[in-house]
Design an enzyme around this catalytic site. Structure first.
Site, PDB file in Angstrom:
ATOM      1  CG  HIS A   1      19.800  -2.531 -10.025  1.00  0.00           C
ATOM      2  ND1 HIS A   1      20.394  -2.354  -8.802  1.00  0.00           N
ATOM      3  CD2 HIS A   1      19.257  -1.315 -10.356  1.00  0.00           C
ATOM      4  CE1 HIS A   1      20.212  -1.106  -8.383  1.00  0.00           C
ATOM      5  NE2 HIS A   1      19.522  -0.440  -9.321  1.00  0.00           N
ATOM      6  CD  GLU A   2      17.872  -0.093 -13.693  1.00  0.00           C
ATOM      7  OE1 GLU A   2      19.020   0.326 -13.519  1.00  0.00           O
ATOM      8  OE2 GLU A   2      16.878   0.449 -13.158  1.00  0.00           O
TER       9      GLU A   2
ATOM     10  CG  HIS B   1      14.732   0.385  -9.409  1.00  0.00           C
ATOM     11  ND1 HIS B   1      14.924   0.673  -8.080  1.00  0.00           N
ATOM     12  CD2 HIS B   1      15.936   0.598  -9.998  1.00  0.00           C
ATOM     13  CE1 HIS B   1      16.159   1.044  -7.865  1.00  0.00           C
ATOM     14  NE2 HIS B   1      16.811   1.006  -9.016  1.00  0.00           N
TER      15      HIS B   1
ATOM     16  CG  HIS C   1      19.243   2.571  -5.555  1.00  0.00           C
ATOM     17  ND1 HIS C   1      19.410   3.754  -6.234  1.00  0.00           N
ATOM     18  CD2 HIS C   1      19.186   1.614  -6.530  1.00  0.00           C
ATOM     19  CE1 HIS C   1      19.464   3.542  -7.528  1.00  0.00           C
ATOM     20  NE2 HIS C   1      19.327   2.249  -7.750  1.00  0.00           N
TER      21      HIS C   1
END
Lengths: 379, 82
Positions: free
Chosen positions: A119-120, A123, A129
């Site tokens: 997930h990170e 980014h 998101h």
């Protein structure tokens, strides 16, 4: 999906990453492996490639920290915020920080590092998101009941490809697989037959290949449905009814075994000088075939399973280790029966016998799940 | 006086809500403390925005589902704004 305001993205496709420090919760190689897998998730669906550096600057710097850690975004102790990351750019941009007040784990007993890292790093590549609860980029941590079923949602794939496009079609990085899958029908094994067993299983560049008779299923992290192909359409020179297969990931080679011979494949290319006799690996003449094989990427050793025993092969020295064979159950407690296929994923070993499969945690040295063999085929 | 537990819990929840909306939904830090009975205003709007983004029923009120979602572990990157 959303991208960061102004849509920052990397202007190059080859990125460097550096793991600045380690959490005391996990062995270093478990952290290395989780980060590598998390990057592979995005590499599979874009032209991006990643290489690790252990010194100096890197595009993506990964670190563990607690509370105030110098970026005006202090962490908050156990729970709540698990980590954060910065969009593409110089310096702190692109970096990913993980809250070391969480209990980082390889499985889902604590906070799974692979899931949060994937997930990170989304980014770090420019994704903001997503409002899709099934997306990896959904902001709230969703504990996956079964890590093995992790895959990017279409929303994630659409998002990252809106920034970087699709992976190149050239075969040097991706196995060239015929576009059309084989339709199920008479004479072909049924994926969801509860009695289904496999001849051999291997990973291949982040995917998993399940061999059965003349066919194989190909399972990717990016799709829920596996593809189904003839072995001969992928590797024309290989026989059917294989005995064992494993991927030596550091060499990007898949070794395929049948009877007293084995082949080495790079993508679709058979390596020169193969097939070779299995006794060139150091097996005694009494061994006529291998039942299963699996590569331990952390130790760079391969485990070969024959009946109720196993051998350990040192891939660096290219020799069978002394003191083998040993009883399988001696070093893999709970794996009491013959193994007819095996592979490693997410730090676990999966041992198959007939229609059932054992998930084995090599650190806890115990069987953690008993599953149906075809649980990976989205039945 | 013995601390009124309900009031204490209520204060905690209001603080959690204010913090959450400031951290992830760009609620200005200067916005007046959250007034529960109002049906409109910046805080209510931000609650609606959060409920919509996270797939909750959009009521503008801090119901138990919304509070429960705010307490779940998550990423520290905001959900909207710059």
């Amino acid at each position: 999906f959303t991208t960061f305001p102004g849509m920052p993205k990397w202007r190059k496709t080859h990125l460097t990453y550096r793991i600045m420090n380690y959490t005391p919760d996990l062995p270093r190689d478990a952290v290395d492996s989780a980060i590598e897998k998390a990057l592979n998730v995005w590499k599979e669906v874009t032209p991006l490639t990643f290489s690790r550096t252990d010194e100096g600057e890197a595009d993506i710097k990964i670190s563990f920290a607690v509370r105030d850690h110098g970026d005006f975004n202090p962490f908050d102790g156990p729970g709540n915020v698990l980590g954060h990351a910065y969009p593409p750019g110089p310096g702190i941009y692109g970096d990913a920080h993980f809250d070391d007040d969480e209990q980082w784990t390889r499985d889902t007993s604590g906070t799974n590092l692979f899931l949060v890292a994937a997930h990170e790093l989304g980014h770090s590549l420019g994704l903001f998101h997503s409002a899709d609860p099934s997306a990896l980029m959904y902001p709230v941590y969703n504990v996956l009941a079964d890590l093995a079923r992790f895959h990017l949602s279409q929303d994630d794939v659409n998002g990252i490809q809106s920034l970087y496009g699709r992976p190149p079609s050239d075969s040097s990085n991706d196995p060239v697989v015929p576009t059309e899958s084989v339709p199920p029908g008479p004479g072909t094994p049924a994926a969801c037959d509860p009695t289904l067993s496999f001849d051999a299983i291997s990973t291949l560049r982040g995917e998993i290949l399940f061999f059965k008779d003349r066919h194989f299923w190909r399972k990717s992290l990016r799709t829920l449905e596996p593809g189904f192909y003839l072995i001969s359409s992928f590797w024309p020179s290989l026989p059917s009814g294989l005995d064992a297969a494993y991927e030596e990931t550091s060499k990007d080679i898949v070794f395929i075994f049948k009877g007293n011979q084995f082949w080495a494949m790079k993508g679709t290319e058979v390596q020169a000088g193969y097939p070779k006799g299995i006794h060139t690996l150091g097996f005694p003449p009494t061994v006529r075939k291998i039942d299963a094989a699996v590569f331990d990427k952390e130790k760079k050793k391969t485990y070969f399973f024959v009946e109720d025993k196993y051998w350990r092969f040192d891939e660096k020295r290219q020799s069978m280790e002394p003191g083998f064979p040993k009883q399988i159950a001696e070093d893999f407690p709970g794996v009491d029966s013959k193994v007819n296929a095996a592979f490693e994923a997410f730090g676990f070993y999966y041992f198959f016998n007939g229609s059932s499969q054992l998930e084995f945690d090599p650190n806890a040295k115990k069987v953690t799940h008993v599953l149906k063999s075809n649980s990976w085929l989205n039945c | 006086y013995p601390v009124d537990r309900a009031a204490g819990d209520e204060n905690n929840s209001m603080e959690l809500i204010q913090q959450y909306l400031e951290n992830y939904y760009n609620l200005g830090k200067d916005v007046k403390p959250f007034v529960r009975r109002r049906d409109s205003g910046p805080v209510v709007e931000k609650i609606r925005e959060m409920q919509k983004f996270l797939g909750l029923e959009v009521t503008g009120k801090v119901d138990s589902d919304t509070l429960e979602m705010m307490r779940r572990p998550r990423c520290g990157v905001p959900d909207v704004g710059d």
